[in-house]
Scaffold this motif. Structure first.
Motif, PDB file in Angstrom:
ATOM      1  N   GLU A   1      -2.314   5.277   5.642  1.00  0.00           N
ATOM      2  CA  GLU A   1      -1.089   4.954   4.907  1.00  0.00           C
ATOM      3  C   GLU A   1       0.156   5.357   5.697  1.00  0.00           C
ATOM      4  O   GLU A   1       1.184   4.675   5.641  1.00  0.00           O
ATOM      5  CB  GLU A   1      -1.116   5.642   3.540  1.00  0.00           C
ATOM      6  CG  GLU A   1      -2.128   5.006   2.591  1.00  0.00           C
ATOM      7  CD  GLU A   1      -2.165   5.655   1.230  1.00  0.00           C
ATOM      8  OE1 GLU A   1      -2.515   4.960   0.273  1.00  0.00           O
ATOM      9  OE2 GLU A   1      -1.873   6.873   1.115  1.00  0.00           O
TER      10      GLU A   1
ATOM     11  N   GLU B   1      -3.319  -3.422   6.348  1.00  0.00           N
ATOM     12  CA  GLU B   1      -3.183  -2.656   5.107  1.00  0.00           C
ATOM     13  C   GLU B   1      -4.309  -2.985   4.131  1.00  0.00           C
ATOM     14  O   GLU B   1      -5.017  -2.110   3.656  1.00  0.00           O
ATOM     15  CB  GLU B   1      -1.823  -2.959   4.462  1.00  0.00           C
ATOM     16  CG  GLU B   1      -0.635  -2.484   5.285  1.00  0.00           C
ATOM     17  CD  GLU B   1       0.677  -2.684   4.549  1.00  0.00           C
ATOM     18  OE1 GLU B   1       0.789  -2.236   3.396  1.00  0.00           O
ATOM     19  OE2 GLU B   1       1.584  -3.322   5.122  1.00  0.00           O
TER      20      GLU B   1
ATOM     21  N   THR C   1       0.828  -1.214   0.000  1.00  0.00           N
ATOM     22  CA  THR C   1       0.000   0.000   0.000  1.00  0.00           C
ATOM     23  C   THR C   1       0.858   1.259   0.000  1.00  0.00           C
ATOM     24  O   THR C   1       2.059   1.217   0.268  1.00  0.00           O
ATOM     25  CB  THR C   1      -0.917   0.021   1.243  1.00  0.00           C
ATOM     26  OG1 THR C   1      -0.108  -0.110   2.423  1.00  0.00           O
ATOM     27  CG2 THR C   1      -1.931  -1.108   1.195  1.00  0.00           C
TER      28      THR C   1
END
Length: 288
Positions: free
Chosen positions: A103, A218, A69
């Protein structure tokens, strides 16, 4: 704390003519033995961390160590700059900001677990985008965080807040409920409306399993934070418009407990089921 349910929380606010945030900062100070000023300053520091995580995710490389990611928040914002988002405007920004913080977490950056690291994007996504839209002060936002904390306290003590215990309904669902209720308060809604927003939000996530590929928060966790931020906005809007959670929010929390307890182990953050065990999920795990 002098409350254990959302109904009691709303009743205390009504009796003392306080917002949920005002009540919670006093309750927190009483519990900790610290002053309200100290508690407020600590929460203000947390909000600075949230804002910094939003900024980092939108401007720096957030590719995670696994390589699974990263940079999706920037992709969404690029599309937003071209006015190509179907959501558009504030909802699109909340989505992007939630992705951004998640993130940053996946790339080992600094975040605030609200209520967990896996669900850390929802509240900053909703809060930071709403502050920009409505021009609220940081002080106003900090009281909103105390309101979110009060809601999270009730959920945690009557059900679950972690995916390992109750599936993703507990983790992302709690974050959505906290954000939705707090947003109602930030916008001037009553404690009762905030409580209804929690129920409306939680009902929309009941049954959601926790199935992180490779056990990493993730995939699919980061995108669920983005979806969660948008859901929180919708729940807050419905509650502010007068939509009620027909099933009382405290009962919804109990249902979350019932559903989570009956959920098989493989669907509770073990990576033994769900998306983690799809052919692609297994292939990814083999390559980690």
């Amino acid at each position: 704390m002098n409350f254990s349910t959302l109904e009691e929380l709303a009743a205390l606010c009504r009796e003392q003519n306080k917002t949920i945030g005002e009540l919670m900062v006093e309750e927190q100070a009483r519990e900790s033995g610290r002053s309200t000023e100290q508690e407020f300053a600590t929460m203000a520091d947390y909000y600075e961390v949230m804002k910094e995580a939003v900024r980092r995710g939108l401007n720096e490389d957030t590719t995670s160590p696994s390589g699974l990611t990263g940079l999706d928040a920037q992709r969404v914002m690029t599309m937003a700059s071209k006015q190509e988002l179907s959501l558009g405007g504030p909802a699109g920004e909340a989505l992007a900001y939630a992705l951004s913080v998640s993130e940053v977490n996946a790339s080992m950056g600094r975040i605030v677990a609200t209520p967990t690291a896996g669900s850390c994007g929802v509240i900053p996504g909703v809060f930071v985008s709403s502050q920009q839209r409505f021009g609220w002060t940081d002080e106003h936002m900090v009281y909103g965080l105390f309101a979110a904390g009060a809601i999270g306290y009730v959920i945690a003590n009557n059900s679950f807040i972690s995916g390992a215990e109750g599936g993703c309904q507990a983790e992302i669902g709690s974050a959505i409920g906290m954000a939705a209720g707090a947003l109602v308060e930030l916008r001037g809604g009553s404690p009762e409306q905030a409580v209804h927003a929690v129920g409306l939000a939680l009902k929309n996530t009941l049954g959601l399993i926790c199935d992180p590929v490779g056990g990493l928060v993730e995939v699919p966790c980061i995108v669920r934070n983005g979806f969660g931020a948008v859901t929180a906005l919708a729940a807050a809007d419905m509650a502010m418009a007068g939509v009620r959670s027909v099933i009382p929010s405290d009962e919804v929390i109990q249902v979350m407990m019932e559903v989570g307890s009956s959920m098989p182990e493989k669907h509770r953050e073990t990576a033994k089921g769900g998306l983690a065990q799809t052919p692609t999920g297994r292939k990814i795990m083999q390559g980690l």
